[in-house]
Write an enzyme that holds these catalytic residues in place. Structure first.
Site, PDB file in Angstrom:
ATOM      1  N   LYS A   1       1.121   4.173  -2.911  1.00 13.20           N
ATOM      2  CA  LYS A   1       0.822   5.589  -2.653  1.00 13.20           C
ATOM      3  C   LYS A   1       2.039   6.477  -2.917  1.00 13.20           C
ATOM      4  CE  LYS A   1      -3.498   4.945  -1.520  1.00 13.20           C
ATOM      5  NZ  LYS A   1      -4.571   5.469  -2.375  1.00 13.20           N
TER       6      LYS A   1
ATOM      7  N   TYR B   1       0.831  -1.214   0.000  1.00 15.78           N
ATOM      8  CA  TYR B   1       0.000   0.000   0.000  1.00 15.78           C
ATOM      9  C   TYR B   1       0.868   1.268   0.000  1.00 15.78           C
ATOM     10  CZ  TYR B   1      -3.708   3.185   1.634  1.00 15.78           C
ATOM     11  OH  TYR B   1      -4.607   4.228   1.758  1.00 15.78           O
TER      12      TYR B   1
HETATM   13  P1  NAP Z   1     -13.362   2.489   1.076  1.00 13.08           P
HETATM   14  O1  NAP Z   1     -14.366   3.012   2.019  1.00 13.08           O
HETATM   15  O2  NAP Z   1     -12.880   1.085   1.211  1.00 13.08           O
HETATM   16  O3  NAP Z   1     -13.901   2.745  -0.425  1.00 13.08           O
HETATM   17  C1  NAP Z   1     -13.111   2.326  -1.502  1.00 13.08           C
HETATM   18  C2  NAP Z   1     -13.808   2.686  -2.786  1.00 13.08           C
HETATM   19  O4  NAP Z   1     -12.984   2.229  -3.889  1.00 13.08           O
HETATM   20  C3  NAP Z   1     -15.138   1.986  -2.953  1.00 13.08           C
HETATM   21  O5  NAP Z   1     -16.006   2.829  -3.673  1.00 13.08           O
HETATM   22  C4  NAP Z   1     -14.776   0.772  -3.797  1.00 13.08           C
HETATM   23  O6  NAP Z   1     -15.843   0.245  -4.563  1.00 13.08           O
HETATM   24  C5  NAP Z   1     -13.747   1.382  -4.730  1.00 13.08           C
HETATM   25  N1  NAP Z   1     -12.896   0.361  -5.331  1.00 13.08           N
HETATM   26  C6  NAP Z   1     -12.134  -0.575  -4.713  1.00 13.08           C
HETATM   27  N2  NAP Z   1     -11.490  -1.329  -5.635  1.00 13.08           N
HETATM   28  C7  NAP Z   1     -11.860  -0.855  -6.850  1.00 13.08           C
HETATM   29  C8  NAP Z   1     -11.540  -1.195  -8.186  1.00 13.08           C
HETATM   30  N3  NAP Z   1     -10.713  -2.215  -8.470  1.00 13.08           N
HETATM   31  N4  NAP Z   1     -12.103  -0.485  -9.203  1.00 13.08           N
HETATM   32  C9  NAP Z   1     -12.953   0.553  -8.946  1.00 13.08           C
HETATM   33  N5  NAP Z   1     -13.300   0.926  -7.689  1.00 13.08           N
HETATM   34  C10 NAP Z   1     -12.751   0.228  -6.661  1.00 13.08           C
HETATM   35  O7  NAP Z   1     -12.020   3.372   1.112  1.00 13.08           O
HETATM   36  P2  NAP Z   1     -11.765   4.886   1.586  1.00 13.08           P
HETATM   37  O8  NAP Z   1     -11.268   4.841   2.975  1.00 13.08           O
HETATM   38  O9  NAP Z   1     -12.923   5.743   1.233  1.00 13.08           O
HETATM   39  O10 NAP Z   1     -10.492   5.226   0.680  1.00 13.08           O
HETATM   40  C11 NAP Z   1     -10.579   6.022  -0.497  1.00 13.08           C
HETATM   41  C12 NAP Z   1      -9.160   6.385  -0.918  1.00 13.08           C
HETATM   42  O11 NAP Z   1      -8.532   7.095   0.142  1.00 13.08           O
HETATM   43  C13 NAP Z   1      -8.274   5.170  -1.210  1.00 13.08           C
HETATM   44  O12 NAP Z   1      -7.412   5.438  -2.279  1.00 13.08           O
HETATM   45  C14 NAP Z   1      -7.477   5.032   0.064  1.00 13.08           C
HETATM   46  O13 NAP Z   1      -6.248   4.378  -0.155  1.00 13.08           O
HETATM   47  C15 NAP Z   1      -7.298   6.487   0.447  1.00 13.08           C
HETATM   48  N6  NAP Z   1      -6.972   6.683   1.858  1.00 13.08           N
HETATM   49  C16 NAP Z   1      -7.850   6.346   2.827  1.00 13.08           C
HETATM   50  C17 NAP Z   1      -7.490   6.559   4.155  1.00 13.08           C
HETATM   51  C18 NAP Z   1      -8.401   6.235   5.294  1.00 13.08           C
HETATM   52  O14 NAP Z   1      -7.968   6.387   6.457  1.00 13.08           O
HETATM   53  N7  NAP Z   1      -9.631   5.781   5.075  1.00 13.08           N
HETATM   54  C19 NAP Z   1      -6.239   7.104   4.472  1.00 13.08           C
HETATM   55  C20 NAP Z   1      -5.374   7.435   3.434  1.00 13.08           C
HETATM   56  C21 NAP Z   1      -5.747   7.229   2.127  1.00 13.08           C
HETATM   57  P3  NAP Z   1     -16.888  -0.837  -3.881  1.00 13.08           P
HETATM   58  O15 NAP Z   1     -17.828  -0.043  -3.043  1.00 13.08           O
HETATM   59  O16 NAP Z   1     -17.530  -1.488  -5.063  1.00 13.08           O
HETATM   60  O17 NAP Z   1     -16.028  -1.771  -3.096  1.00 13.08           O
END
Ligand code: NAP
Length: 254
Positions: free
Chosen positions: A166, A162
């Site tokens: 990133k 991961y």
């Molecule tokens: P999340 O709640 O798990 O949502 C992930 C989203 O990505 C969902 O809409 C999922 O679709 C979609 N997705 C996953 N695999 C995919 C694929 N192969 N093709 C198209 N769509 C796909 O994650 P989140 O926490 O909102 O994270 C969003 C972004 O922020 C990510 O890039 C993550 O790495 C980054 N981020 C998050 C955090 C945190 O603390 N949450 C921190 C740093 C960075 P489905 O609904 O169909 O599964």
């Protein structure tokens, strides 16, 4: 598409979490939002989540279409953008947000978990950026915003795949910013810290406490905190900002 709709906005992973908050932040009468999502084996649940995003955007006075597209598939991504440009002829804003984790210590990490995370997070961002940039270059305007992570800058034990994905997104962001600037396209990254979403809901209480201990503001962030930074980078106010990484982390990395 109605004549009064001016901007075509594309958001990957818009069905839940940060992506949904970004869809809502960018929603409005002047924007047509396309977002994707992809959860193999969980289609019904994820379709319902995507439908909910569409409804929330409509309630906010905008319009959004959610489509099941795996960003790790070049064919699916190509078809997705062909559909969008076939309908609107433009792409004004691209937010590469879709991301997954498959955590494990480096010495125990299997190749599939490495490949899966790199394919969705980094290669998916490459596919979408490359295709959208061609349309943006022709129109001589574009805003690309990539969702990275604080761990792409700091590293994090248990997240070699991961963190590498990133860090790769940050390098891609800076390179694309240099290449696309002559065509009036800005490319920036937002690096969230610890944000309350499904991705972090699976963490143990011990891990949560340890992570929160590193946040000077003393609380986890909300998806809306990240969406606010994306909204700014997509706005005219950010027209002279490119190649930057904005941390939305409560000061987790200073
Ligand atoms: P999340 O709640 O798990 O949502 C992930 C989203 O990505 C969902 O809409 C999922 O679709 C979609 N997705 C996953 N695999 C995919 C694929 N192969 N093709 C198209 N769509 C796909 O994650 P989140 O926490 O909102 O994270 C969003 C972004 O922020 C990510 O890039 C993550 O790495 C980054 N981020 C998050 C955090 C945190 O603390 N949450 C921190 C740093 C960075 P489905 O609904 O169909 O599964």
């Amino acid at each position: 598409m109605a004549d009064n709709i001016k901007r075509t906005v594309v958001i990957t992973g818009g069905s839940r979490g940060i992506g949904r908050a970004i869809c809502l932040a960018l929603a409005g009468p002047d924007a047509r939002i396309y977002f994707n999502y992809f959860s193999p084996g969980n289609e019904a649940v994820e379709k319902a989540a995507a439908d909910e995003t569409e409804k929330l955007v409509a309630a906010a006075g905008g319009s959004a279409a959610g489509i099941s597209v795996n960003v790790a598939s070049k064919e699916e991504v190509t078809a997705f953008f062909e559909k969008i440009t076939g309908e609107t002829d433009r792409i004004d804003v691209l937010v590469n947000n879709a991301g997954i984790t498959k955590d494990g210590l480096l010495v125990r990490m299997n190749e599939k978990d490495w490949d899966d995370v790199i394919s969705v997070n980094l290669k998916g961002t490459f596919y979408c950026t490359k295709i959208a940039a061609k349309t943006m270059m022709k129109q001589r305007y574009g805003r690309i915003i990539n969702i990275a992570s604080v761990v792409g800058v700091t590293g994090n034990a248990g997240q070699a795949n991961y963190a590498a994905s990133k860090a790769g997104i940050i390098g891609l962001t800076k390179t694309a910013a240099k290449e696309l600037a002559p065509r009036n396209i800005t490319v920036n990254a937002v690096a969230p810290g610890f944000i309350e979403t499904d991705m972090t809901a699976v963490l143990s209480d011990k891990t949560r406490e340890a992570m929160l201990g590193q946040v000077p503001l003393g609380r986890a962030g909300k998806p809306e905190d990240v969406a606010a930074a994306v909204l700014f980078l997509a706005s005219e106010g950010a027209c002279y900002i490119t190649g930057q990484v904005i941390h939305v982390s409560g000061g987790m990395y200073i």
